[in-house]
Design an enzyme around this catalytic site. Sequence first.
Site, short mmCIF file in Angstrom:
data_model
loop_
_atom_site.label_atom_id
_atom_site.label_comp_id
_atom_site.label_asym_id
_atom_site.label_seq_id
_atom_site.Cartn_x
_atom_site.Cartn_y
_atom_site.Cartn_z
N HIS A 1 -7.64 -4.15 -3.64
CA HIS A 1 -6.33 -3.84 -2.46
C HIS A 1 -6.44 -4.50 -1.31
CE1 HIS A 1 -3.45 -0.68 -1.79
NE2 HIS A 1 -4.46 0.02 -0.52
N CYS B 1 0.91 -0.74 0.05
CA CYS B 1 -0.20 0.67 -0.11
C CYS B 1 0.61 1.30 0.12
CB CYS B 1 -0.81 0.03 1.39
SG CYS B 1 -2.22 1.92 1.07
N ASP C 1 -8.59 -3.41 -7.75
CA ASP C 1 -8.11 -1.86 -6.47
C ASP C 1 -8.58 -0.98 -7.23
OD1 ASP C 1 -6.71 -0.46 -4.83
OD2 ASP C 1 -4.75 -1.11 -4.41
#
Length: 248
Positions: A218, A129, A187
């Site tokens: 995600h 991330c 995502d």
Amino acid sequence: MIVQEQTLDLTTPTGPMRTYSYAPAGVDCPSRKFPGLVLYSEIFQQTQPIRRLAIQFASHGHVVMVPEIYHENEPLGTVLGYDEVGKNKGNDYKYGTKLSTFDNDARVVLAALKQHPACSGSLGVVGFCLGGHLAFRAAFNPEVRATCCFYATDIHSSTLGEGKRDDSLQRVNEIRGELMMIWGRQDPHVPFAGRLKIYQTLSESKVLFNWHELNCVHAFMRDDGDRYNPSAARLCMGLALDLFERAL
């Protein structure tokens, strides 16, 4: 391998940075040396899923260090929750921290990792991330020989850091080591157009890179919650370990 854990407070230009160290057992034997990995967390700092990922990498024969990315903003040892409050705090800090702070912290933790008595001096970086973007930027340091970025946010939009203006894509040719980019096609944080922009930039650069897209959302590596995709996580952990075995 059995893993030993240690907590360090590293000195940075913006104050102490809590850093968690994981190393294969038997590190007191001077003949045993392992490659080093900096592992960058999501916006929540070292949660239990991130800790488990660090232990996995260490158990495969790496010295791993996980720095707290928001040491300027939160007391040492803080873990943000996987909830709206934690998410909002993490995003506020992500867009309020100077790029120079992130970059200085990278240099500090890389230097500490290289000096670890069990580290061979061969260094890599992995991140998830926000941590994927920080890993990407850490790869600008010439001593980094391999980098794996999982669903890295804000690279395509150049919005990391204070003022939401970063130069990460403009600096890709500073990456000297091998790069691996891993994405989830579903995502929403990095849509198709954003991934295409990054892919085209890397393709036009001199960077040696690998690119993998999976049908995942995600944070599919996070083994807590309904985003987790265990089969994809197993596959991608293998890809990352193969990269580090080959390059480090």
